[in-house]
Design an enzyme around this catalytic site. Structure first.
Site, mmCIF file in Angstrom:
data_model
loop_
_atom_site.group_PDB
_atom_site.id
_atom_site.type_symbol
_atom_site.label_atom_id
_atom_site.label_comp_id
_atom_site.label_asym_id
_atom_site.label_seq_id
_atom_site.Cartn_x
_atom_site.Cartn_y
_atom_site.Cartn_z
ATOM 1 N N TYR A 1 1.029 -1.201 0.100
ATOM 2 C CA TYR A 1 -0.007 0.124 -0.157
ATOM 3 C C TYR A 1 0.880 1.305 -0.031
ATOM 4 O O TYR A 1 0.491 2.327 -0.794
ATOM 5 C CB TYR A 1 -1.055 0.020 1.238
ATOM 6 C CG TYR A 1 -1.838 1.127 1.255
ATOM 7 C CD1 TYR A 1 -2.797 1.480 0.484
ATOM 8 C CD2 TYR A 1 -1.563 2.318 2.230
ATOM 9 C CE1 TYR A 1 -3.722 2.349 0.768
ATOM 10 C CE2 TYR A 1 -2.284 3.200 2.373
ATOM 11 C CZ TYR A 1 -3.410 3.454 1.469
ATOM 12 O OH TYR A 1 -4.173 4.573 1.452
ATOM 13 N N LYS B 1 1.223 4.260 -2.860
ATOM 14 C CA LYS B 1 0.720 5.797 -2.706
ATOM 15 C C LYS B 1 2.150 6.483 -3.053
ATOM 16 O O LYS B 1 1.994 7.856 -3.407
ATOM 17 C CB LYS B 1 0.307 5.898 -1.294
ATOM 18 C CG LYS B 1 -0.985 5.147 -1.003
ATOM 19 C CD LYS B 1 -1.779 5.862 -1.786
ATOM 20 C CE LYS B 1 -3.273 4.985 -1.987
ATOM 21 N NZ LYS B 1 -4.363 5.697 -2.833
HETATM 22 N N1 LIG Z 1 -9.608 6.445 4.823
HETATM 23 C C1 LIG Z 1 -8.412 7.015 5.006
HETATM 24 O O1 LIG Z 1 -8.048 7.027 6.378
HETATM 25 C C2 LIG Z 1 -7.265 7.317 4.049
HETATM 26 C C3 LIG Z 1 -6.089 7.571 4.201
HETATM 27 C C4 LIG Z 1 -5.012 7.729 3.620
HETATM 28 C C5 LIG Z 1 -5.594 7.890 2.116
HETATM 29 N N2 LIG Z 1 -6.635 7.202 1.704
HETATM 30 C C6 LIG Z 1 -6.855 7.183 0.240
HETATM 31 O O2 LIG Z 1 -8.268 8.044 -0.087
HETATM 32 C C7 LIG Z 1 -8.875 7.279 -0.961
HETATM 33 C C8 LIG Z 1 -10.274 6.869 -0.919
HETATM 34 O O3 LIG Z 1 -10.242 5.977 0.460
HETATM 35 P P1 LIG Z 1 -11.532 5.773 1.008
HETATM 36 O O4 LIG Z 1 -11.087 5.794 2.367
HETATM 37 O O5 LIG Z 1 -12.683 6.826 0.619
HETATM 38 O O6 LIG Z 1 -11.816 4.199 0.750
HETATM 39 P P2 LIG Z 1 -13.145 3.588 0.721
HETATM 40 O O7 LIG Z 1 -14.102 4.017 1.710
HETATM 41 O O8 LIG Z 1 -12.786 1.985 0.759
HETATM 42 O O9 LIG Z 1 -13.832 3.697 -0.790
HETATM 43 C C9 LIG Z 1 -12.720 3.470 -1.850
HETATM 44 C C10 LIG Z 1 -13.623 3.518 -3.254
HETATM 45 O O10 LIG Z 1 -12.852 3.035 -4.149
HETATM 46 C C11 LIG Z 1 -13.514 2.257 -4.860
HETATM 47 N N3 LIG Z 1 -12.732 1.119 -5.333
HETATM 48 C C12 LIG Z 1 -11.842 -0.024 -4.521
HETATM 49 N N4 LIG Z 1 -11.520 -0.705 -5.467
HETATM 50 C C13 LIG Z 1 -12.163 -0.640 -6.849
HETATM 51 C C14 LIG Z 1 -11.892 -1.387 -8.023
HETATM 52 N N5 LIG Z 1 -11.224 -2.575 -8.138
HETATM 53 N N6 LIG Z 1 -12.486 -0.584 -9.212
HETATM 54 C C15 LIG Z 1 -13.400 0.294 -8.723
HETATM 55 N N7 LIG Z 1 -13.516 1.153 -7.589
HETATM 56 C C16 LIG Z 1 -12.925 0.579 -6.540
HETATM 57 C C17 LIG Z 1 -14.693 1.640 -3.744
HETATM 58 O O11 LIG Z 1 -15.550 0.853 -4.471
HETATM 59 P P3 LIG Z 1 -16.687 -0.086 -3.807
HETATM 60 O O12 LIG Z 1 -17.514 0.816 -3.000
HETATM 61 O O13 LIG Z 1 -17.211 -0.923 -4.794
HETATM 62 O O14 LIG Z 1 -15.608 -0.796 -2.707
HETATM 63 C C18 LIG Z 1 -15.035 2.907 -3.323
HETATM 64 O O15 LIG Z 1 -15.915 3.818 -4.039
HETATM 65 C C19 LIG Z 1 -7.992 5.874 -1.445
HETATM 66 O O16 LIG Z 1 -7.020 6.122 -2.512
HETATM 67 C C20 LIG Z 1 -6.998 5.754 -0.090
HETATM 68 O O17 LIG Z 1 -5.890 5.179 -0.355
HETATM 69 C C21 LIG Z 1 -7.587 6.961 2.406
#
Ligand SMILES: NC(=O)c1ccc[n+]([C@@H]2O[C@H](COP(=O)([O-])OP(=O)(O)OC[C@H]3O[C@@H](n4cnc5c(N)ncnc54)[C@H](OP(=O)(O)O)[C@@H]3O)[C@@H](O)[C@H]2O)c1
Length: 257
Positions: A152, A156
């Protein structure tokens, strides 16, 4: 009004950013992994500029997704938001790649290359990218034992380096390209114990996508809560950026530059 495409807008930060931007009257193109997952967009879709479907772990579906976006028209901004974290195994995709690499690195690279060039590009990074520094030799995890956290972090670092490679001094001087660390926020990925503020987690990417503020119309930044931070030195290294884009071109068969 700017038109913005947001990957992974069915949940979490992508969905929150989409709702906020649409609430401000912007045209937003939404994205779901499958037609079934698009049901999660039933409230937003009627007022969206479009809904596109494609699983980012598949190169064929990612290419098709780029075509769907281009058929809607040119985007003013693209937020590369979709991502996966802590996959329990390499989870080899149909194309033979580690799923984390495919979704978090190869898909944003392919979409960057294949979607008609927007004015602004935003890539969701993470503070964990600092732990991804190192060699690109085994970028696809064919030689090393699987380490989900390391994979991961590396993914990133890749998107951070990609964002910075596209900036002013480099390849696409006309595009504003930035990376954002949203903080640890309570989404499906972040989990209920996350200590960060969800609203603060999506504000920066939405602001970078549409704001005409002098502070937001810059390129080559790595951002946290609308403040520029220092990314890992490797992300800023032109030699690493070149090696990375060469490797991604070889893995996808698509050259960016
Ligand atoms: N949350 C945190 O604390 C955090 C921290 C640092 C960085 N980030 C980054 O922020 C971004 C968003 O994270 P989040 O927390 O909002 O994650 P999340 O709630 O798990 O949502 C992820 C989104 O990506 C979609 N996705 C995952 N795999 C996919 C695939 N194979 N094809 C198409 N769509 C896919 C998911 O679709 P489904 O709904 O169908 O699963 C969902 O819409 C990510 O890039 C993550 O690395 C998050």
């Amino acid at each position: 009004m700017p038109r913005i495409f947001i990957t992974g807008s069915t949940d979490g930060l992508g969905r929150a950013a989409a709702g906020a931007l649409m609430g401000e009257g912007h045209d937003v193109v939404l994205h779901a992994r499958t037609r079934e997952r698009a049901a999660a967009l039933s409230d937003l879709a009627p007022n969206a500029a479009g809904v596109v479907i494609g699983d980012l772990s598949s190169a064929a579906e990612t290419r098709d997704l780029a075509g769907q976006v281009n058929r809607i028209g040119r985007m003013d901004a693209v937020i590369h938001n979709a991502g996966v974290c802590l996959e329990p195994s390499r989870a080899t995709t149909a194309d033979g790649h580690a799923k984390t690499l495919a979704v978090n690195t190869l898909a944003p690279y392919l979409l960057t290359a294949l979607i008609r060039r927007p004015d602004r590009l935003i890539y969701l990074s993470s503070g964990l990218h600092h732990g991804g520094a190192g060699s690109l030799r085994d970028i696809d995890w064919t030689g090393r034992p699987w380490d989900a956290a390391r994979a991961y972090s590396e993914s990133k670092l890749h998107v951070t380096a990609l964002a910075l490679a596209l900036t002013l001094a480099r390849a696409w001087p006309d595009v504003l390209s930035n990376a954002v660390d949203p903080g640890w926020v309570p989404t499906k990925m972040g989990g209920p114990g996350a200590t960060g503020d969800l609203q603060m987690g999506y504000r920066t990417q939405a602001w970078l996508a549409v704001s005409t503020d002098v502070a937001a119309t810059v390129s080559g930044g790595y951002w946290y809560h609308r403040q520029r931070q220092a990314p890992a030195s490797q992300a800023r290294d032109p030699a690493f950026q070149d090696q990375l884009t060469d490797r991604l071109a070889a893995l996808t068969g698509v050259a960016l530059f």
